[in-house]
Design an enzyme around this catalytic site. Structure first.
Site, mmCIF file in Angstrom:
data_model
loop_
_atom_site.group_PDB
_atom_site.id
_atom_site.type_symbol
_atom_site.label_atom_id
_atom_site.label_comp_id
_atom_site.label_asym_id
_atom_site.label_seq_id
_atom_site.Cartn_x
_atom_site.Cartn_y
_atom_site.Cartn_z
ATOM 1 N N GLY A 21 0.839 -1.194 0.000
ATOM 2 C CA GLY A 21 0.000 0.000 0.000
ATOM 3 C C GLY A 21 0.875 1.245 0.000
ATOM 4 C CG HIS A 66 0.347 7.078 5.367
ATOM 5 N ND1 HIS A 66 1.494 7.468 6.014
ATOM 6 C CD2 HIS A 66 0.473 5.742 5.156
ATOM 7 C CE1 HIS A 66 2.287 6.410 6.181
ATOM 8 N NE2 HIS A 66 1.682 5.351 5.673
ATOM 9 C CB CYS A 119 4.948 2.158 7.390
ATOM 10 S SG CYS A 119 4.560 3.674 6.499
ATOM 11 C CG LEU A 120 6.614 0.918 1.421
ATOM 12 C CD1 LEU A 120 6.065 1.204 0.032
ATOM 13 C CD2 LEU A 120 7.721 -0.121 1.367
ATOM 14 C CG HIS A 164 -0.854 1.391 7.321
ATOM 15 N ND1 HIS A 164 0.068 0.939 8.243
ATOM 16 C CD2 HIS A 164 -0.153 2.187 6.456
ATOM 17 C CE1 HIS A 164 1.268 1.445 7.929
ATOM 18 N NE2 HIS A 164 1.154 2.191 6.849
ATOM 19 C CD GLU A 165 -1.080 2.559 2.704
ATOM 20 O OE1 GLU A 165 -0.581 3.693 2.599
ATOM 21 O OE2 GLU A 165 -0.407 1.556 3.000
ATOM 22 C CD GLN A 188 3.403 5.764 2.560
ATOM 23 O OE1 GLN A 188 2.418 5.249 2.053
ATOM 24 N NE2 GLN A 188 4.331 5.060 3.179
HETATM 25 ZN ZN ZN Z 1 2.451 3.442 5.737
#
Ligand code: ZN
Length: 171
Positions: free
Chosen positions: A46, A139, A93-94, A135-136, A51
């Site tokens: 995701g 952000h 998470c990236l 989660h996304e 991000q």
């Molecule tokens: Zn994330």
């Protein structure tokens, strides 16, 4: 398509609240294609626009179950219902790379969003897809998964992240 640089904590842009998209047009579709390619390359399941530094309410998800690509695009997503039942998942998470922590979230949600073509959709999601979408969506509000953990656990993960970075820098 292009691979975009992913920003990592503590970059202050990750704390920005993203703005709604006014129109799903070709420029936005090109950007979503780039986001997807960036996510596959990372690799991740995701990615939210912020991000890659764009403060707009757009996210892409692909759980890639059974080795099948199944890209999903969510523009201006809204959770309109969430189950009382919770489920816990070891999230990563990236933008908080290579560390993981258990986060509890509603197990099932109903979401309203615009798809790749700008069509409004409503859908009920469960399991990993529900977790990933929540989660996304965090952000979009400037929230990271580590914010859901105890301070003790969060500090531990951030120390580990710094250690990993030092080791990467030394290698
Ligand atoms: Zn994330």
């Amino acid at each position: 398509m292009a691979i975009l640089p992913i920003i990592e904590t503590p970059d202050p842009r990750l704390r920005v609240k993203s703005k709604p998209v006014e129109q799903v047009d070709d420029a936005l579709r090109r950007f979503m294609d780039d986001m997807l390619e960036t996510m596959y390359d990372a690799p991740g399941i995701g990615l939210a626009a912020i991000q890659v530094g764009e403060p707009i309410r757009v996210l892409v998800i692909d759980l890639q179950e059974n080795d099948q690509k199944q890209p999903r695009y969510f523009v201006n997503p809204e959770i309109i219902w969430a189950s009382e039942e919770l489920s816990s998942y070891a999230e990563g998470c990236l933008s908080v790379p290579d560390v993981y922590g258990d986060v509890e979230r509603p197990a099932r949600i109903r979401v309203r969003y615009l798809d790749y073509n700008g069509e409004q959709r409503e859908e009920e999601l469960d399991d990993l897809l529900a977790t990933c979408l929540q989660h996304e969506m965090d952000h979009l509000e400037g929230i990271l998964f580590i914010d859901h953990l105890s301070k003790l656990k969060r500090d531990m993960l951030l120390r580990k992240l710094e250690k990993n970075r030092r080791q990467r820098g030394a290698a």
